[in-house]
Design a protein around this motif. Structure first.
Motif: not given
Lengths: 475, 249
Positions: A259-272
């Motif tokens: 859940y990314v809020g107003r003007n927020a930033r989320l970076r989601y990195s995966t190495i599988e």
């Protein structure tokens, strides 16, 4: 003296990847393991084991019901080799979660030391979670980060803590159990995973990381990751996963809700980097509010079969998403990956950029699904996918889908499928590199824009993986 | 100048897709020499360069190639390079994701089998780029990607200066360059000569690139054979008269 090289020897010979660094396994000796299969009894046992609140117990039972009703998807890679009757859905070591590394049992500690987890924490992370089979064994967040109100814990603890109501509201809300069969399965037997809460305005400038290790044979891992990044906040979350190889099927059906809020930033990195007996049927979804941004970085190297299509819902006006992904399929691997995006808000934008490499008969399929709703005025979307096939046995497919319901949307799509050119190999060899090194260099170069997006340790790991996958006989 | 024998080519026959292109080429070169190979279009000059470096598309039907006394007729491309051969390509390949600097370092490490010290490497690279009037930023750009024709050729000469081969073939390095660029490239070649004293085989149509170089021998190739060998003055002669005198029949 005459330098000669046999013609056969001169050809790049390809052997199976040396996975010894991931492949060590521990005996299940003191583990608590529920019997294989999926019955109401098993689901209730898990619920009891976890001391679920009543609503969660109901969610599990409802999910089980749905699981039994919903058919296996009739598209994508065949899942015939997967039989839930032979999968243990819950396995845990007889240990409690620790927040002090010294308290983690020796054997498990060893495992994660080999994978470089605590080392990475000391160096460059704000917090670390480590899951071993079905349960978190370690969770810790730096004190200064915790002081700013950032919560990073396992879901089970969170269900009994300050944010219990919030979790009830958000848990399997983005990915409801009726979404597809494996979402239903997840709902019934989920265990472990992480809850992250970043309060309004808090920018966490170094990443949090969770590492998932599935050690048990013939088992499933069903961790749930729930991340809430409030208004104006900023977070980078990294997940890594691996498992030793067994000759029976293992299953990973995790669930990630962001859940990314107003003007927020989320970076989601995966190495599988699951072992090649793994069915990786993971679901990931994010919803982004006004002006918010989600960045996905995804590297898929392992598993026998993967179905993975992280979805972004650009709900708020001016929300944006960027997806950068790479998959590398070798012998006996079918990696069906891609991304989905739904534009709802005005002036939203999305960019999907993927690369795939297939080799030794491996199959890479790229699926993208882009929909632009009527409301998404002046939206921009671009999809670009490039595939590299390293031999004629390998396969690469691109399956883009677009549903555009807004007249002034700006949409672009680009796909390229290619092979390593002989001229490029000749050029590099003419400077002294062996054919194998030349090919490896070209492939790492191809993957470069993805490795640039990864934190350094992961970029190195990815390059090592490519090198391992490209490895042949060195004369 | 009569140093060690670097290259010895005997009765070389080369074909491409079963079509014979080189029909018995002989010549040898010594350390420090500059030879020029001239000839009309499609006469086999680039074929010679490709056959010498070992491009597998060019098949040696008979004859032999020796580099520093070793028979390399059947050696793979990278072994030739490691032994000291270099070809400046007519159309250098673009390699995305690999920077020019990382590429040269990897090549140096492949050649010497040793780890290169980053600091020394960077210093040398910078100095060589200055000679070639290349902007420093090119070191961190992807190999030849988006380089202009001139920059690609400079990148080849930069590799020549960095790798310091004993024998270098420059295949039309001057083609498509403006006067200033030719001058700069020529300076780079002179610097290589001064520093390493390797043998240089320059394949060219024009003479601008030769202006600041001391040419020892000139070979004229027509229809897959060297039909005449002379000194530097032959370059001027051909410049005036062209190749008309050499055509058979």
């Amino acid at each position: 003296m005459t330098i000669m090289k046999d013609k056969n020897e001169n050809k790049t010979y390809v052997e199976d990847i040396d996975r010894s660094m991931y492949d060590f396994r521990n005996e299940d000796a003191d583990a608590f393991r529920l019997e294989d299969g999926l019955t109401e009894e098993i689901v209730l046992k898990i619920s009891e084991e976890k001391n679920d609140p009543e609503w969660m117990r109901q969610l599990r039972l409802k999910s089980l019901e749905l699981y039994n009703k919903i058919e296996v998807p009739d598209w994508g890679p065949a899942l015939d080799g997967l039989d839930i009757d032979h999968i243990a859905t819950y396995v845990r070591k007889n240990t409690k979660m620790a927040d002090n590394w010294d308290e983690v049992p020796e054997e498990i500690k060893d495992t994660f030391e080999k994978l470089g987890i605590p080392q990475a924490e000391r160096k460059s992370l704000a917090g670390v979670g480590a899951q071993y089979d079905s349960e978190l064994v370690y969770h810790n967040v730096r004190e200064d980060v915790a002081k700013r109100g950032v919560v990073y814990t396992d879901i089970e603890s969170a269900l009994r803590g300050e944010y219990a109501d919030l979790i009830k509201e958000k848990f399997m809300h983005l990915i409801p159990p009726n979404d597809h069969k494996f979402a239903a399965l997840h709902g019934a037997v989920w265990s472990g995973g992480s809850f992250v809460y970043v309060p309004k305005g808090v920018k966490v400038d170094i990443p949090l990381q969770s590492y998932f290790r599935l050690n048990a044979k013939g088992a499933g891992q069903f961790e749930h990751t729930l991340i809430i990044v409030e208004e104006d906040a900023d977070l980078h979350f990294i997940e890594g996963c691996s498992a030793p190889k067994y000759n029976v099927a293992n299953l990973h059906a995790g669930c990630v809700e962001l859940y990314v809020g107003r003007n927020a930033r989320l970076r989601y990195s995966t190495i599988e980097n699951w072992s090649k007996n793994m069915y990786n049927l993971n679901s990931k979804r994010a919803i982004i509010e006004e002006g918010g941004r989600i960045e996905w970085v995804s590297g898929s190297f392992g598993s026998h079969i993967s179905c993975l299509y992280p979805m972004s819902i650009l709900k708020g006006d001016r929300s944006t998403m960027e997806f950068t992904g790479i998959s590398f399929a070798n012998d006996d691997q079918n990696l069906d990956t891609g991304a989905k995006v739904v534009h709802i808000g005005e002036d939203t934008s999305s960019y999907i950029n993927t690369k795939s490499i297939s080799k030794g008969g491996g199959v890479c399929t790229f699926r993208s699904s882009l929909s632009i709703e009527k409301s998404a005025k002046r939206s921009k979307a671009a999809v670009s996918c490039e595939s590299l096939m390293l031999d004629s046995e390998s396969r690469s497919d691109t399956i883009p889908a677009m549903d555009i319901r807004c007249a002034d949307a700006d949409v672009g799509h680009e796909a390229q499928i290619g092979r390593i050119s002989d001229d490029a190999v000749l050029y590099l060899m003419s400077r002294g590199m062996s054919e194998e090194d030349a090919r490896a260099l070209i492939v790492s170069g191809f993957a470069d824009n993805v490795s640039k997006e990864l934190p350094l340790e992961y970029a190195i790991e990815m390059n090592n993986l490519i090198r391992l996958e490209m490895k042949g006989s060195i004369g | 100048m009569n140093g060690d024998k670097i290259v010895e080519i005997k009765d070389l026959h080369v074909s491409v897709e079963d079509k014979e292109i080189l029909d018995g080429v002989n010549f040898e070169m010594h350390r420090g020499e500059i030879h020029v190979l001239m000839g009309p279009n499609g006469t086999g000059k680039s074929t010679l360069g490709n056959a010498l470096i070992g491009n597998p598309r060019f098949k040696v039907d008979s004859g032999s190639i020796k580099l520093k006394g070793e028979d390399i007729t059947d050696a793979p491309v990278n072994e030739r390079a490691k032994l000291g051969m270099f070809l400046s390509f007519q159309n250098p390949i673009e390699v995305p994701g690999v920077t020019l600097s990382a590429f040269i370092r990897t090549a140096l490490e492949a050649k010497t089998g040793e780890r290169i010290k980053l600091w020394d490497f960077k210093k040398k690279l910078k100095a060589c780029m200055e000679i070639l009037q290349m902007d420093e930023s090119y070191a961190d750009r992807d190999l030849n990607v988006g380089f202009s024709g001139g920059e690609k050729k400079k990148s080849e000469i930069l590799q020549l200066l960095m790798l310091e081969p004993d024998f270098a073939i420059l295949d039309e390095t001057d083609s498509g360059l403006d006067v200033d660029a030719v001058h700069t490239v020529s300076e780079g070649i002179r610097e290589y000569q001064k520093r390493c004293g390797g043998a240089l085989l320059i394949i060219t149509h024009s003479t601008k690139i030769l202006e600041s170089l001391k040419v020892d021998k000139t070979h004229v190739m027509v229809e897959g054979r060297i039909v005449r060998t002379g000194d530097a003055s032959l370059v001027d002669e051909i410049n005036e008269k062209g190749f008309d005198d050499y055509h058979e029949g």
